[in-house]
Scaffold this motif. Structure first.
Motif, PDB file in Angstrom:
ATOM      1  N   UNK A 129      -6.882  16.932  19.822  1.00  0.00           N
ATOM      2  CA  UNK A 129      -7.342  17.092  18.442  1.00  0.00           C
ATOM      3  C   UNK A 129      -8.221  18.326  18.342  1.00  0.00           C
ATOM      4  N   UNK A 130      -8.088  19.041  17.227  1.00  0.00           N
ATOM      5  CA  UNK A 130      -8.872  20.254  17.003  1.00  0.00           C
ATOM      6  C   UNK A 130      -9.497  20.219  15.616  1.00  0.00           C
ATOM      7  N   UNK A 131     -10.750  20.661  15.541  1.00  0.00           N
ATOM      8  CA  UNK A 131     -11.460  20.786  14.273  1.00  0.00           C
ATOM      9  C   UNK A 131     -11.930  22.229  14.129  1.00  0.00           C
ATOM     10  N   UNK A 132     -12.520  22.530  12.986  1.00  0.00           N
ATOM     11  CA  UNK A 132     -13.057  23.871  12.745  1.00  0.00           C
ATOM     12  C   UNK A 132     -14.138  24.169  13.787  1.00  0.00           C
ATOM     13  N   UNK A 133     -14.064  25.325  14.453  1.00  0.00           N
ATOM     14  CA  UNK A 133     -15.064  25.645  15.479  1.00  0.00           C
ATOM     15  C   UNK A 133     -16.497  25.700  14.943  1.00  0.00           C
ATOM     16  N   UNK A 134     -16.661  25.938  13.640  1.00  0.00           N
ATOM     17  CA  UNK A 134     -18.001  25.960  13.054  1.00  0.00           C
ATOM     18  C   UNK A 134     -18.593  24.563  12.899  1.00  0.00           C
ATOM     19  N   UNK A 135     -17.754  23.528  12.967  1.00  0.00           N
ATOM     20  CA  UNK A 135     -18.205  22.163  12.715  1.00  0.00           C
ATOM     21  C   UNK A 135     -18.675  21.440  13.963  1.00  0.00           C
ATOM     22  N   UNK A 136     -18.365  21.986  15.145  1.00  0.00           N
ATOM     23  CA  UNK A 136     -18.633  21.238  16.372  1.00  0.00           C
ATOM     24  C   UNK A 136     -18.759  22.192  17.554  1.00  0.00           C
ATOM     25  N   UNK A 137     -19.535  21.782  18.557  1.00  0.00           N
ATOM     26  CA  UNK A 137     -19.675  22.589  19.771  1.00  0.00           C
ATOM     27  C   UNK A 137     -18.380  22.610  20.580  1.00  0.00           C
ATOM     28  N   UNK A 138     -17.690  21.484  20.602  1.00  0.00           N
ATOM     29  CA  UNK A 138     -16.421  21.373  21.311  1.00  0.00           C
ATOM     30  C   UNK A 138     -15.323  21.148  20.275  1.00  0.00           C
ATOM     31  N   UNK A 139     -14.676  22.211  19.795  1.00  0.00           N
ATOM     32  CA  UNK A 139     -13.725  22.045  18.696  1.00  0.00           C
ATOM     33  C   UNK A 139     -12.395  21.413  19.076  1.00  0.00           C
ATOM     34  N   UNK A 140     -12.072  21.331  20.354  1.00  0.00           N
ATOM     35  CA  UNK A 140     -10.823  20.698  20.789  1.00  0.00           C
ATOM     36  C   UNK A 140     -11.169  19.627  21.817  1.00  0.00           C
ATOM     37  N   UNK A 141     -10.686  18.411  21.555  1.00  0.00           N
ATOM     38  CA  UNK A 141     -10.956  17.287  22.458  1.00  0.00           C
ATOM     39  C   UNK A 141      -9.681  16.508  22.708  1.00  0.00           C
ATOM     40  N   UNK A 142      -9.660  15.835  23.835  1.00  0.00           N
ATOM     41  CA  UNK A 142      -8.542  14.960  24.188  1.00  0.00           C
ATOM     42  C   UNK A 142      -8.937  13.515  23.919  1.00  0.00           C
ATOM     43  N   UNK A 143      -8.011  12.751  23.375  1.00  0.00           N
ATOM     44  CA  UNK A 143      -8.229  11.332  23.101  1.00  0.00           C
ATOM     45  C   UNK A 143      -7.052  10.546  23.658  1.00  0.00           C
ATOM     46  N   UNK A 144      -7.331   9.321  24.050  1.00  0.00           N
ATOM     47  CA  UNK A 144      -6.271   8.443  24.534  1.00  0.00           C
ATOM     48  C   UNK A 144      -5.421   7.933  23.385  1.00  0.00           C
ATOM     49  N   UNK A 145      -4.495   7.056  23.716  1.00  0.00           N
ATOM     50  CA  UNK A 145      -3.550   6.572  22.703  1.00  0.00           C
ATOM     51  C   UNK A 145      -3.784   5.124  22.305  1.00  0.00           C
ATOM     52  N   UNK A 146      -4.776   4.468  22.916  1.00  0.00           N
ATOM     53  CA  UNK A 146      -5.050   3.083  22.555  1.00  0.00           C
ATOM     54  C   UNK A 146      -5.786   3.020  21.223  1.00  0.00           C
ATOM     55  N   UNK A 147      -5.776   1.842  20.613  1.00  0.00           N
ATOM     56  CA  UNK A 147      -6.343   1.680  19.271  1.00  0.00           C
ATOM     57  C   UNK A 147      -7.803   2.110  19.217  1.00  0.00           C
ATOM     58  N   UNK A 148      -8.593   1.721  20.197  1.00  0.00           N
ATOM     59  CA  UNK A 148     -10.003   2.108  20.193  1.00  0.00           C
ATOM     60  C   UNK A 148     -10.155   3.617  20.276  1.00  0.00           C
ATOM     61  N   UNK A 149      -9.288   4.274  21.045  1.00  0.00           N
ATOM     62  CA  UNK A 149      -9.317   5.740  21.138  1.00  0.00           C
ATOM     63  C   UNK A 149      -9.029   6.372  19.788  1.00  0.00           C
ATOM     64  N   UNK A 150      -8.110   5.780  19.043  1.00  0.00           N
ATOM     65  CA  UNK A 150      -7.767   6.314  17.718  1.00  0.00           C
ATOM     66  C   UNK A 150      -8.928   6.141  16.740  1.00  0.00           C
ATOM     67  N   UNK A 151      -9.642   5.029  16.849  1.00  0.00           N
ATOM     68  CA  UNK A 151     -10.827   4.835  15.997  1.00  0.00           C
ATOM     69  C   UNK A 151     -11.935   5.813  16.391  1.00  0.00           C
ATOM     70  N   UNK A 152     -12.072   6.084  17.693  1.00  0.00           N
ATOM     71  CA  UNK A 152     -13.039   7.090  18.143  1.00  0.00           C
ATOM     72  C   UNK A 152     -12.669   8.472  17.600  1.00  0.00           C
ATOM     73  N   UNK A 153     -11.389   8.774  17.579  1.00  0.00           N
ATOM     74  CA  UNK A 153     -10.904  10.036  17.020  1.00  0.00           C
ATOM     75  C   UNK A 153     -11.269  10.145  15.536  1.00  0.00           C
TER      76      UNK A 153
END
Length: 166
Positions: free
Chosen positions: A31-55
């Motif tokens: 997942x990627x967000x605007x670089x101005x919005x976050x220190x780490x603009x690209x992050x990896x997330x798992x595919x389980x339901x809790x991971x999707x809610x964290x995303x």
């Protein structure tokens, strides 16, 4: 006659600065967000339901309102439904439309590229029916499969009875 310059591009106007993007995979989503919005603009997330809610929570903390996702399989469906349930405007992008640009070989660069295209309004979403219609279609397809399976089982029982000479 004056020669016009080629290759010059007018300034593109950012249409959606709060856009995010996800490169959907079977075991991991980038997942990627605007670089101005976050220190780490690209992050990896798992595919389980809790991971999707964290995303979804990460997107909310970064001020995201719209999400574009790219997937070639059916792995996008849970992510789409969770993000839509969290109130995001979600579009599914056909992978053929975004992959034709050379130089991006990793999921990280794919996610960043999708976010950039989405922020400039250059991505078009695939058709996705409303949630109620999608649920109805799933029920109807499941019913159709069960009817087909029942017919095959009846034929197997008839064959067994014929082989037993009953």
């Amino acid at each position: 006659m004056t020669k016009t310059a080629t290759g010059g591009h007018p300034e593109l106007k950012m249409v959606n600065p709060t856009a995010a993007a996800i490169d959907i995979g079977s075991t991991m989503h980038m997942a990627a967000v605007n670089p101005d919005a976050c220190d780490t603009p690209v992050r990896a997330f798992g595919t389980f339901t809790q991971d999707l809610h964290d995303l979804a929570d990460w997107f909310k903390s970064c001020g995201v309102t719209s999400v574009a996702m790219e997937s070639t399989g059916v792995y996008w469906i849970p992510a789409f439904e969770v993000l839509e349930g969290h109130g995001f405007n979600v579009i599914l992008v056909n992978a053929r439309y975004a992959k034709n640009v050379p130089g991006r070989k990793t999921d990280v660069s794919d996610a960043g590229w999708l976010r950039q295209l989405h922020s400039y309004g250059l991505l078009r979403g695939s058709f996705r029916p409303e949630a109620e219609i999608a649920t109805l279609r799933a029920y109807l397809r499941q019913r159709e499969r069960l009817v087909e399976y029942a017919a095959a089982h009846i034929q197997h029982m008839q064959k067994a009875l014929m082989e037993m000479n009953l």
